[in-house]
Scaffold this active site. Sequence first.
Site, PDB file in Angstrom:
ATOM      1  N   HIS A   1       0.834  -1.208   0.000  1.00  0.00           N
ATOM      2  CA  HIS A   1       0.000   0.000   0.000  1.00  0.00           C
ATOM      3  C   HIS A   1       0.876   1.268   0.000  1.00  0.00           C
ATOM      4  CE1 HIS A   1      -3.652   2.280   1.530  1.00  0.00           C
ATOM      5  NE2 HIS A   1      -2.676   3.097   1.894  1.00  0.00           N
ATOM      6  N   GLU A   2       1.852   1.313   0.915  1.00  0.00           N
ATOM      7  CA  GLU A   2       2.698   2.517   1.032  1.00  0.00           C
ATOM      8  C   GLU A   2       3.621   2.675  -0.178  1.00  0.00           C
ATOM      9  OE1 GLU A   2       1.958   4.677   3.178  1.00  0.00           O
ATOM     10  OE2 GLU A   2       0.677   3.402   4.407  1.00  0.00           O
TER      11      GLU A   2
ATOM     12  N   HIS B   1       1.752   4.454  -2.892  1.00  0.00           N
ATOM     13  CA  HIS B   1       1.782   5.908  -2.662  1.00  0.00           C
ATOM     14  C   HIS B   1       3.130   6.488  -3.110  1.00  0.00           C
ATOM     15  CE1 HIS B   1      -1.878   6.415  -0.412  1.00  0.00           C
ATOM     16  NE2 HIS B   1      -1.518   5.659   0.605  1.00  0.00           N
TER      17      HIS B   1
HETATM   18 ZN   LIG Z   1      -2.567   5.111   2.343  1.00  0.00          ZN
END
Ligand SMILES: [Zn+2]
Length: 372
Positions: A68-69, A72
């Site tokens: 997830h990170e 980003h």
């Molecule tokens: Zn996030």
Amino acid sequence: MFLYRVRLFSLFGFAVSVDASWLVLAALVSWSLAAAVFPALHPGFTQATYWAMGIAATLGLFSSIVFHETAHSVVARRYGIPIRGITLFIFGGVAEMEEEPSSARGELLMAAAGPAASLVLGAALLAAASATAPPPAAAVLGYLGFINWVLALFNLVPAFPLDGGRMLRAALWLWRGDLLQATRIAATCGRGFGLLLVVFGLFRVLNGDVVGGAWSFLIGMFLRAAAIESYRHTLAGRLLAGVTVGQIMTPDPVAVPADIPVARFVDEYVYRHHHHWFPVVRDGALLGTVGTREIATVDRANWARVPLAGLLKPIAADMLASPNTEAMEALRRLRRGGQERLLVLQDNELVGVLALRDVLGALAVREELVPP
Ligand SMILES: [Zn+2]
């Protein structure tokens, strides 16, 4: 925010670290999965199998948060926003941005990338779970698929600084063209959602769910504090735009000549000005710093004879600024280094010092001049 960070590995050029607090979360998750969740959902396995499932699921959770990170971070880099690294801590993961995004479009895509990645990974894991034969493995994959969707949905709540709140801010910013106003609205939603989690947590504790309730309570408190802090940071960026260190520093700082003995330094500088450390100069040029910590290593009986020059501490680049350095950049260095003052140099000559107090004072007066 972090207690003790350990760097694990690098992924697409981003350093992935875990904070000691994440290990607490990992232990709690493994234990609750092995002792309660998996035995209730899938009865009939041995206790050793439940532990293996619990540990595998915790490692999967770790990988899911990193995934997830990383999503980003990859989009952030594409839009020129520097990312210092990815850190996992007790409330999940964070891709540490060096600066705020400079465009609404960049922020919108960067914020959306994390939940999108989690939704896709969740769908893939659920598909894998239904195609996998051994029941314990299928159970772990199914659980991880579900968790990735929870991760995506929780992060999509429009409560700044959660991803959904960042998307809300970016959308308002695109629409109205005012970053500060957009941040204020999104951060108000963040504080409201934080309060909701706090109240919900208290309600659960009163109903006997102490661990789950305490968890909601803490996440709510954290979110509220983060929303307030993020708004203040954006406000500071607005108020200090175009302000340089030279405009807000304290000029003509107290500097100590290198060739005096320790005794004189203590009497005339430490006891008079009460700073913990001082810049040391010779003919106007900065040589290093010396402070109470260095002096404490010298036997008091020798203070009158030992020259200060032998005790100098070299200066880290992070402690320096020039009069042209932007005030926000100076604020970042002060916060990052945890030191009390920056030394301001012009042509290697010490022309001023900048304390956190100076920056906060400059902010306070500018804030008072903003119409309500
Ligand atoms: Zn996030």
